[in-house]
Design an enzyme around this catalytic site. Structure first.
Site, mmCIF file in Angstrom:
data_model
loop_
_atom_site.group_PDB
_atom_site.id
_atom_site.type_symbol
_atom_site.label_atom_id
_atom_site.label_comp_id
_atom_site.label_asym_id
_atom_site.label_seq_id
_atom_site.Cartn_x
_atom_site.Cartn_y
_atom_site.Cartn_z
ATOM 1 N N CYS A 1 -24.087 21.331 -37.584
ATOM 2 C CA CYS A 1 -22.847 21.895 -38.097
ATOM 3 C C CYS A 1 -22.283 22.809 -37.015
ATOM 4 C CB CYS A 1 -23.132 22.693 -39.372
ATOM 5 S SG CYS A 1 -21.720 23.613 -40.030
ATOM 6 N N CYS B 1 -16.304 18.870 -35.257
ATOM 7 C CA CYS B 1 -16.972 19.106 -36.535
ATOM 8 C C CYS B 1 -17.763 17.849 -36.846
ATOM 9 C CB CYS B 1 -15.941 19.382 -37.638
ATOM 10 S SG CYS B 1 -16.646 19.462 -39.310
#
Length: 289
Positions: free
Chosen positions: A76, A189
């Site tokens: 992440c 992302c």
């Protein structure tokens, strides 16, 4: 060493985005055992404060460490930007691999000197990305354009339905890139590589109508998988399983769409992978157990 070699690799993300990294890990290291932790109770992380992200990241790493993981991947970008260093300090004996948007290769490959990063606000404002901008992009006189759309992470979490505000947002993004002559787009992302093929198709369509130049799409997944492989090889901890183990998928909230969307995404990229789903209990303080 034999005991450690058979231990699992932990992969953590706020939701389903980290499955894009898991896909690269599975392809490079198919016989490892993986425990995937999705903090679906708190997704998305990108709009949270630095303190919140750091606390949630440490809780997730605590739990994966308690499961005996030999290596942990913080899959992440937002969690890496604000929690990676704290996690490494807390568990110096465990290799912890984090993500930073793949801006350096984008800068080096750009012919127009115009590069864009599509990410969450937390990643765009984080230290890791802006350090690369200062140390790599600026000396090369490359302009870095930053973009964020709140619709994108929820779109992926839903399995990317064809009718969604994210579709319009991505069209607006491509118009902006065309106007600014951007030739490298960094998907900053882990949720975003899941729509990489969709973006590539839209770019090809626009190029056909001469409405856009070529734009390369870059993500960090394969580089992360190579880093994990190299770390385990150096430590003589590569698994010796003869068959691909089933994935253990844990979520911190039992959301109706999570299992369906995760299954759909993984079947698209790893159709041979078996998955077992579990829901973790979460205390009032947010800790998982």
């Amino acid at each position: 060493m034999v005991e450690l070699a058979s231990a699992p690799i932990g992969v953590f993300d706020s939701g389903l985005g980290g499955l894009s990294v898991l896909t690269h890990l599975q392809r490079r290291l198919p016989f490892e055992r993986y425990i995937y932790l999705a903090d679906t109770l708190h997704v998305p992380y990108g709009s949270r404060s630095e303190v919140q992200i750091r606390e949630l990241t440490l809780q997730a790493v605590d739990w994966l460490h308690s499961q005996g993981c030999k290596l942990i991947v913080i899959a992440c970008n937002s969690a890496s930007a604000h929690g990676l260093q704290a996690a490494r300090r807390q568990y110096p004996q465990v290799p912890i691999v984090g993500l930073v948007p793949a801006l350096k290769p984008a800068v080096m490959q750009s012919a127009t000197k115009q590069v864009a990063v599509l990410a969450t606000p937390a990643t765009l404002h984080g230290y890791l990305l802006n350090e690369v901008i200062e140390q790599v992009a600026k000396p090369q006189q490359v302009t870095v354009h930053k973009y964020s759309f709140n619709s994108l992470v929820p779109w992926v979490e839903l399995g990317m339905p064809s009718h969604h505000p994210a579709v319009t947002d991505l069209d607006h993004l491509l118009s902006e890139l065309q106007a600014k002559k951007v030739d490298q787009l960094v998907l900053g992302c882990t949720h975003f590589p899941f729509f990489k093929a969709y973006l590539a198709q839209r770019i090809d369509e626009l190029m056909t109508h001469q409405a856009m130049g070529q734009v390369a799409l870059i993500d960090s997944g394969d580089a992360i998988a190579k880093r994990v492989h190299d770390l385990l090889e150096q430590a003589n901890q590569l698994a010796s399983h003869k068959e691909r183990p089933r994935l253990q998928f844990y979520a911190t909230a039992s959301l109706p769409t999570t299992e369906q969307a995760a299954t759909r995404l993984l079947q698209r990229f790893l159709p041979e992978l078996g998955i077992d789903f579990f829901t973790l209990c979460v205390t009032q303080h947010g800790a998982v157990y």
